[in-house]
Write an enzyme that holds these catalytic residues in place. Sequence first.
Site, PDB file in Angstrom:
ATOM      1  N   VAL A   1     -34.253  33.369 -39.407  1.00 12.32           N
ATOM      2  CA  VAL A   1     -33.675  32.061 -39.950  1.00 12.32           C
ATOM      3  C   VAL A   1     -34.429  31.755 -41.183  1.00 12.32           C
ATOM      4  O   VAL A   1     -34.085  30.473 -41.818  1.00 12.32           O
ATOM      5  CB  VAL A   1     -34.321  30.920 -39.009  1.00 12.32           C
ATOM      6  N   TYR A   2     -35.262  32.602 -41.721  1.00 13.50           N
ATOM      7  CA  TYR A   2     -35.732  32.197 -43.039  1.00 13.50           C
ATOM      8  C   TYR A   2     -34.801  32.273 -44.204  1.00 13.50           C
ATOM      9  O   TYR A   2     -34.167  33.247 -44.617  1.00 13.50           O
ATOM     10  CB  TYR A   2     -36.989  32.970 -43.401  1.00 13.50           C
ATOM     11  N   SER A   3     -34.502  31.120 -44.657  1.00 11.33           N
ATOM     12  CA  SER A   3     -33.328  31.172 -45.889  1.00 11.33           C
ATOM     13  C   SER A   3     -31.932  31.791 -45.348  1.00 11.33           C
ATOM     14  O   SER A   3     -31.484  32.489 -45.984  1.00 11.33           O
ATOM     15  CB  SER A   3     -33.689  31.784 -46.903  1.00 11.33           C
TER      16      SER A   3
ATOM     17  N   GLY B   1     -31.586  34.375 -43.513  1.00 10.01           N
ATOM     18  CA  GLY B   1     -31.504  35.750 -43.638  1.00 10.01           C
ATOM     19  C   GLY B   1     -31.835  36.321 -44.989  1.00 10.01           C
ATOM     20  O   GLY B   1     -32.122  37.386 -45.268  1.00 10.01           O
TER      21      GLY B   1
END
Length: 354
Positions: free
Chosen positions: A61-63, A65
Amino acid sequence: MDYHFLGRSGFKVPALGFGTGTFGGKGPLFSAWGSTDAAEAKRLVDICLDAGANLFDSADVYSDGASEEILGAALKGRRERAIISTKLTLRAGDGPNDVGASRHHLVAGVERTLKRLGTDWIDLLQLHHFDAMTPVDQVMSTLDDLVRAGKVRYLGASNFSGWQIMKSQAAAERHGRPRFVANQAYYSLIGRDYEWELMPLGLDQGIGAIVWSPLGWGRLTGKIRRGQPLPIGSRLHDTAGFAPPVDEARLYRVLDALEAVAAETGHTVPQVAINWLLERPTVSSVLIGARNEQQLVDNLGAVGWNLTPAQVALLDTASAVMPPYPYYPYWNGPFAERNPPPVTPFPIPTESTP
Protein backbone atom coordinates in the site's frame (compact mmCIF):
# COMPACT_ATOMS: atom_id res chain seq x y z
CA MET A 1 26.90 -2.51 11.65
CA ASP A 2 25.72 -4.90 14.34
CA TYR A 3 23.54 -7.85 13.33
CA HIS A 4 20.90 -9.37 15.57
CA PHE A 5 19.05 -12.64 15.31
CA LEU A 6 15.48 -12.18 14.11
CA GLY A 7 13.79 -13.74 17.10
CA ARG A 8 14.62 -17.44 17.28
CA SER A 9 14.73 -17.87 13.51
CA GLY A 10 18.50 -18.29 13.31
CA PHE A 11 18.48 -15.53 10.66
CA LYS A 12 20.38 -12.30 11.28
CA VAL A 13 19.23 -8.82 10.36
CA PRO A 14 21.04 -5.49 10.71
CA ALA A 15 20.44 -3.38 13.79
CA LEU A 16 19.23 -0.64 11.45
CA GLY A 17 16.97 -1.22 8.46
CA PHE A 18 15.59 1.25 5.98
CA GLY A 19 11.87 2.00 5.67
CA THR A 20 10.83 2.86 2.12
CA GLY A 21 7.56 4.61 2.92
CA THR A 22 9.12 7.78 1.47
CA PHE A 23 9.57 6.17 -1.97
CA GLY A 24 6.98 7.30 -4.54
CA GLY A 25 5.05 10.01 -2.74
CA LYS A 26 1.56 9.04 -3.94
CA GLY A 27 -1.56 9.91 -1.96
CA PRO A 28 -2.15 12.35 0.91
CA LEU A 29 -0.32 10.32 3.57
CA PHE A 30 2.68 9.07 1.65
CA SER A 31 3.28 12.32 -0.21
CA ALA A 32 3.63 13.96 3.23
CA TRP A 33 6.11 11.28 4.26
CA GLY A 34 8.29 11.95 1.22
CA SER A 35 8.45 11.73 -2.56
CA THR A 36 11.77 10.04 -3.25
CA ASP A 37 12.15 9.25 -6.96
CA ALA A 38 14.06 6.36 -8.52
CA ALA A 39 17.39 8.19 -8.83
CA GLU A 40 17.41 9.42 -5.23
CA ALA A 41 16.21 6.04 -3.99
CA LYS A 42 19.15 4.32 -5.63
CA ARG A 43 21.51 6.73 -3.87
CA LEU A 44 19.90 6.06 -0.49
CA VAL A 45 20.02 2.31 -1.08
CA ASP A 46 23.71 2.61 -2.03
CA ILE A 47 24.44 4.35 1.27
CA CYS A 48 22.53 1.73 3.25
CA LEU A 49 24.29 -1.19 1.57
CA ASP A 50 27.69 0.41 2.12
CA ALA A 51 26.86 0.86 5.80
CA GLY A 52 25.58 -2.70 6.21
CA ALA A 53 21.97 -1.59 6.75
CA ASN A 54 20.76 -4.06 4.13
CA LEU A 55 17.21 -4.65 5.42
CA PHE A 56 14.68 -2.73 3.30
CA ASP A 57 11.05 -2.61 4.41
CA SER A 58 8.07 -1.78 2.21
CA ALA A 59 4.37 -2.60 1.79
CA ASP A 60 2.00 -3.06 -1.11
CA VAL A 61 0.00 0.00 0.00
CA TYR A 62 2.96 2.37 0.15
CA SER A 63 2.22 4.86 -2.63
CA ASP A 64 -0.05 2.28 -4.32
CA GLY A 65 2.84 -0.09 -4.97
CA ALA A 66 5.26 2.56 -6.22
CA SER A 67 7.48 2.07 -3.17
CA GLU A 68 8.04 -1.60 -4.05
CA GLU A 69 8.66 -0.76 -7.70
CA ILE A 70 11.23 1.90 -6.86
CA LEU A 71 12.94 -0.37 -4.32
CA GLY A 72 13.11 -3.20 -6.84
CA ALA A 73 14.68 -0.91 -9.43
CA ALA A 74 17.22 0.39 -6.90
CA LEU A 75 18.26 -3.18 -6.05
CA LYS A 76 18.43 -4.44 -9.61
CA GLY A 77 21.57 -6.50 -10.15
CA ARG A 78 22.32 -6.83 -6.43
CA ARG A 79 19.25 -8.49 -5.00
CA GLU A 80 21.37 -11.05 -3.15
CA ARG A 81 22.92 -8.30 -1.02
CA ALA A 82 19.56 -7.18 0.36
CA ILE A 83 16.99 -8.44 2.84
CA ILE A 84 13.55 -7.42 1.60
CA SER A 85 10.68 -7.11 4.04
CA THR A 86 7.19 -6.18 2.89
CA LYS A 87 3.61 -6.30 4.10
CA LEU A 88 0.15 -7.28 2.84
CA THR A 89 -3.53 -7.30 3.94
CA LEU A 90 -4.52 -3.61 3.96
CA ARG A 91 -6.84 -2.55 1.14
CA ALA A 92 -4.85 -2.48 -2.08
CA GLY A 93 -7.61 -2.05 -4.67
CA ASP A 94 -11.30 -1.35 -5.21
CA GLY A 95 -12.46 -4.95 -5.50
CA PRO A 96 -14.30 -6.77 -2.70
CA ASN A 97 -11.37 -9.18 -2.25
CA ASP A 98 -8.56 -6.62 -2.49
CA VAL A 99 -8.17 -6.54 1.28
CA GLY A 100 -7.56 -8.94 4.15
CA ALA A 101 -5.72 -12.21 4.67
CA SER A 102 -7.86 -14.53 2.57
CA ARG A 103 -6.03 -17.11 0.46
CA HIS A 104 -7.16 -15.20 -2.61
CA HIS A 105 -5.69 -11.90 -1.47
CA LEU A 106 -2.45 -13.27 0.00
CA VAL A 107 -1.54 -15.42 -3.00
CA ALA A 108 -2.42 -12.73 -5.54
CA GLY A 109 -0.79 -10.03 -3.41
CA VAL A 110 2.49 -11.91 -3.17
CA GLU A 111 2.56 -12.41 -6.94
CA ARG A 112 2.01 -8.70 -7.53
CA THR A 113 4.65 -7.78 -4.98
CA LEU A 114 7.22 -10.12 -6.52
CA LYS A 115 6.59 -8.55 -9.90
CA ARG A 116 6.93 -5.00 -8.58
CA LEU A 117 10.12 -5.85 -6.72
CA GLY A 118 11.57 -7.75 -9.66
CA THR A 119 12.54 -10.70 -7.46
CA ASP A 120 11.72 -14.37 -7.01
CA TRP A 121 11.42 -14.30 -3.24
CA ILE A 122 10.49 -12.15 -0.25
CA ASP A 123 12.79 -12.56 2.73
CA LEU A 124 10.20 -11.48 5.31
CA LEU A 125 6.47 -11.24 4.66
CA GLN A 126 4.38 -9.60 7.36
CA LEU A 127 0.63 -9.36 7.71
CA HIS A 128 -0.10 -5.64 7.98
CA HIS A 129 -3.08 -6.11 10.27
CA PHE A 130 -5.16 -8.88 11.82
CA ASP A 131 -8.05 -10.03 9.63
CA ALA A 132 -10.81 -11.20 11.97
CA MET A 133 -12.99 -12.29 9.02
CA THR A 134 -10.61 -15.01 7.79
CA PRO A 135 -10.06 -18.16 9.91
CA VAL A 136 -6.58 -18.16 11.40
CA ASP A 137 -5.98 -21.77 10.31
CA GLN A 138 -6.58 -20.73 6.70
CA VAL A 139 -4.24 -17.75 7.01
CA MET A 140 -1.38 -19.82 8.43
CA SER A 141 -2.00 -22.58 5.88
CA THR A 142 -1.73 -20.08 3.04
CA LEU A 143 1.47 -18.62 4.48
CA ASP A 144 2.86 -22.15 4.81
CA ASP A 145 2.14 -22.77 1.12
CA LEU A 146 3.95 -19.56 0.16
CA VAL A 147 6.99 -20.59 2.21
CA ARG A 148 7.00 -24.11 0.75
CA ALA A 149 6.80 -22.62 -2.76
CA GLY A 150 9.98 -20.66 -2.05
CA LYS A 151 8.27 -17.31 -2.55
CA VAL A 152 8.55 -16.31 1.11
CA ARG A 153 11.26 -17.24 3.60
CA TYR A 154 10.18 -15.85 6.97
CA LEU A 155 6.86 -14.70 8.41
CA GLY A 156 5.82 -11.88 10.68
CA ALA A 157 2.94 -9.76 11.93
CA SER A 158 2.50 -6.02 12.18
CA ASN A 159 0.13 -4.05 14.40
CA PHE A 160 -1.30 -7.22 15.96
CA SER A 161 -2.38 -7.45 19.59
CA GLY A 162 -0.84 -10.07 21.83
CA TRP A 163 -3.76 -12.49 21.65
CA GLN A 164 -3.89 -12.21 17.87
CA ILE A 165 -0.24 -13.19 17.55
CA MET A 166 -0.64 -16.05 20.02
CA LYS A 167 -3.70 -17.39 18.24
CA SER A 168 -1.70 -17.39 15.00
CA GLN A 169 1.27 -19.07 16.68
CA ALA A 170 -0.94 -21.77 18.16
CA ALA A 171 -2.58 -22.50 14.80
CA ALA A 172 0.81 -22.82 13.14
CA GLU A 173 2.24 -25.03 15.88
CA ARG A 174 -0.82 -27.28 15.88
CA HIS A 175 -0.16 -28.25 12.26
CA GLY A 176 3.63 -27.99 12.18
CA ARG A 177 3.61 -24.83 10.04
CA PRO A 178 6.02 -21.88 10.08
CA ARG A 179 5.42 -19.48 12.93
CA PHE A 180 5.86 -15.74 13.13
CA VAL A 181 9.45 -14.76 13.93
CA ALA A 182 9.00 -11.00 13.53
CA ASN A 183 6.64 -8.37 14.89
CA GLN A 184 6.82 -5.00 13.15
CA ALA A 185 5.58 -2.68 15.87
CA TYR A 186 5.46 0.97 16.84
CA TYR A 187 7.94 1.62 19.64
CA SER A 188 9.67 4.80 20.73
CA LEU A 189 10.54 6.84 23.79
CA ILE A 190 7.12 8.48 23.52
CA GLY A 191 5.32 5.25 22.58
CA ARG A 192 6.23 2.46 25.00
CA ASP A 193 2.96 0.49 24.86
CA TYR A 194 4.89 -2.31 23.12
CA GLU A 195 6.52 -3.14 26.45
CA TRP A 196 3.42 -4.17 28.38
CA GLU A 197 2.25 -7.18 26.38
CA LEU A 198 4.09 -7.56 23.08
CA MET A 199 7.61 -7.49 24.50
CA PRO A 200 6.99 -10.29 27.05
CA LEU A 201 5.26 -12.22 24.24
CA GLY A 202 8.32 -11.73 22.04
CA LEU A 203 10.58 -13.06 24.79
CA ASP A 204 8.36 -16.08 25.31
CA GLN A 205 7.74 -16.90 21.65
CA GLY A 206 11.10 -15.96 20.18
CA ILE A 207 9.71 -13.12 18.08
CA GLY A 208 12.01 -10.25 17.19
CA ALA A 209 10.70 -6.71 17.00
CA ILE A 210 11.23 -4.67 13.87
CA VAL A 211 10.52 -1.16 15.09
CA TRP A 212 8.67 1.36 12.94
CA SER A 213 8.62 5.10 13.62
CA PRO A 214 11.40 5.06 16.23
CA LEU A 215 11.29 8.88 16.28
CA GLY A 216 7.63 9.01 17.28
CA TRP A 217 6.21 10.05 13.92
CA GLY A 218 8.79 12.81 13.51
CA ARG A 219 8.41 14.25 17.00
CA LEU A 220 11.89 13.17 18.16
CA THR A 221 13.91 14.61 15.30
CA GLY A 222 15.33 17.38 17.47
CA LYS A 223 13.46 20.04 15.51
CA ILE A 224 10.52 20.39 17.88
CA ARG A 225 11.18 22.75 20.79
CA ARG A 226 9.22 23.65 23.88
CA GLY A 227 7.22 26.86 23.37
CA GLN A 228 7.94 27.03 19.65
CA PRO A 229 5.66 26.26 16.67
CA LEU A 230 6.20 23.19 14.53
CA PRO A 231 9.03 23.74 12.04
CA ILE A 232 7.91 24.44 8.50
CA GLY A 233 9.30 21.18 7.12
CA SER A 234 7.69 18.89 9.70
CA ARG A 235 5.40 16.23 8.27
CA LEU A 236 3.23 16.62 11.38
CA HIS A 237 1.55 19.60 9.70
CA ASP A 238 -0.16 17.19 7.30
CA THR A 239 -0.11 13.86 9.15
CA ALA A 240 -0.64 14.59 12.86
CA GLY A 241 -4.12 13.09 12.60
CA PHE A 242 -2.59 9.74 11.62
CA ALA A 243 0.14 9.83 14.28
CA PRO A 244 0.10 7.80 17.50
CA PRO A 245 -1.09 10.18 20.23
CA VAL A 246 1.22 11.48 22.94
CA ASP A 247 0.61 13.73 25.90
CA GLU A 248 2.28 17.10 25.26
CA ALA A 249 3.75 17.39 28.75
CA ARG A 250 5.34 13.96 28.42
CA LEU A 251 6.63 14.77 24.94
CA TYR A 252 8.53 17.82 26.17
CA ARG A 253 9.78 15.94 29.22
CA VAL A 254 11.29 13.32 26.89
CA LEU A 255 12.68 15.98 24.55
CA ASP A 256 14.38 17.71 27.48
CA ALA A 257 16.02 14.42 28.49
CA LEU A 258 17.06 13.65 24.92
CA GLU A 259 18.65 17.06 24.50
CA ALA A 260 20.56 16.62 27.77
CA VAL A 261 21.90 13.22 26.71
CA ALA A 262 22.69 14.48 23.23
CA ALA A 263 24.80 17.27 24.74
CA GLU A 264 26.66 14.77 26.93
CA THR A 265 27.37 12.30 24.15
CA GLY A 266 27.99 14.65 21.25
CA HIS A 267 25.35 12.79 19.24
CA THR A 268 22.12 14.16 17.78
CA VAL A 269 18.69 13.80 19.35
CA PRO A 270 17.53 11.23 16.73
CA GLN A 271 20.70 9.18 17.23
CA VAL A 272 20.13 9.06 20.98
CA ALA A 273 16.46 8.08 20.57
CA ILE A 274 17.34 5.24 18.18
CA ASN A 275 20.30 4.04 20.24
CA TRP A 276 18.03 3.70 23.29
CA LEU A 277 15.77 1.39 21.30
CA LEU A 278 18.63 -0.80 20.11
CA GLU A 279 19.34 -1.89 23.68
CA ARG A 280 15.75 -2.83 24.49
CA PRO A 281 14.76 -6.49 24.92
CA THR A 282 13.48 -8.30 21.79
CA VAL A 283 14.43 -5.47 19.40
CA SER A 284 16.05 -7.07 16.35
CA SER A 285 16.09 -4.10 13.98
CA VAL A 286 15.02 -0.45 13.99
CA LEU A 287 13.68 0.98 10.73
CA ILE A 288 15.04 4.39 9.92
CA GLY A 289 13.37 6.57 7.30
CA ALA A 290 14.89 9.44 5.40
CA ARG A 291 13.68 11.90 2.81
CA ASN A 292 17.24 12.80 1.84
CA GLU A 293 20.85 11.73 2.16
CA GLN A 294 21.58 14.01 5.11
CA GLN A 295 18.81 12.51 7.23
CA LEU A 296 19.92 8.99 6.36
CA VAL A 297 23.56 9.57 7.24
CA ASP A 298 22.55 11.15 10.54
CA ASN A 299 20.31 8.22 11.47
CA LEU A 300 23.04 5.71 10.58
CA GLY A 301 25.12 7.40 13.26
CA ALA A 302 22.89 5.78 15.91
CA VAL A 303 25.11 2.66 15.94
CA GLY A 304 28.69 2.04 17.00
CA TRP A 305 28.40 3.52 20.51
CA ASN A 306 26.41 2.98 23.69
CA LEU A 307 24.54 5.08 26.21
CA THR A 308 25.74 4.90 29.79
CA PRO A 309 23.49 3.30 32.44
CA ALA A 310 22.86 6.77 33.89
CA GLN A 311 21.80 8.12 30.51
CA VAL A 312 19.48 5.15 29.94
CA ALA A 313 17.96 5.70 33.38
CA LEU A 314 17.35 9.38 32.60
CA LEU A 315 15.54 8.50 29.36
CA ASP A 316 13.62 5.67 31.03
CA THR A 317 12.37 7.96 33.78
CA ALA A 318 11.41 10.81 31.46
CA SER A 319 9.43 8.50 29.16
CA ALA A 320 7.80 6.27 31.77
CA VAL A 321 4.03 5.99 32.00
CA MET A 322 1.75 3.97 34.22
CA PRO A 323 1.07 0.66 32.47
CA PRO A 324 -2.53 -0.32 31.70
CA TYR A 325 -4.54 -2.93 33.57
CA PRO A 326 -3.80 -5.73 34.35
CA TYR A 327 -0.15 -4.70 34.72
CA TYR A 328 -0.32 -1.62 36.91
CA PRO A 329 -1.28 -3.28 40.23
CA TYR A 330 2.13 -4.95 40.28
CA TRP A 331 4.12 -2.03 38.92
CA ASN A 332 4.02 0.40 41.83
CA GLY A 333 2.48 -0.99 44.98
CA PRO A 334 2.94 -3.45 47.84
CA PHE A 335 3.50 -6.36 45.44
CA ALA A 336 5.89 -4.57 43.07
CA GLU A 337 9.10 -5.93 44.62
CA ARG A 338 7.78 -9.48 44.81
CA ASN A 339 6.20 -9.37 41.34
CA PRO A 340 8.33 -7.16 39.11
CA PRO A 341 7.16 -6.20 35.63
CA PRO A 342 7.44 -9.13 33.20
CA VAL A 343 10.03 -7.35 31.06
CA THR A 344 13.67 -8.03 31.83
CA PRO A 345 16.68 -7.46 29.56
CA PHE A 346 18.14 -10.51 27.94
CA PRO A 347 21.35 -10.87 25.92
CA ILE A 348 20.92 -10.38 22.19
CA PRO A 349 23.68 -12.21 20.26
CA THR A 350 25.35 -9.79 17.89
CA GLU A 351 27.99 -9.91 15.25
CA SER A 352 29.88 -6.75 14.37
CA THR A 353 31.64 -6.12 11.10
CA PRO A 354 33.40 -2.98 9.87
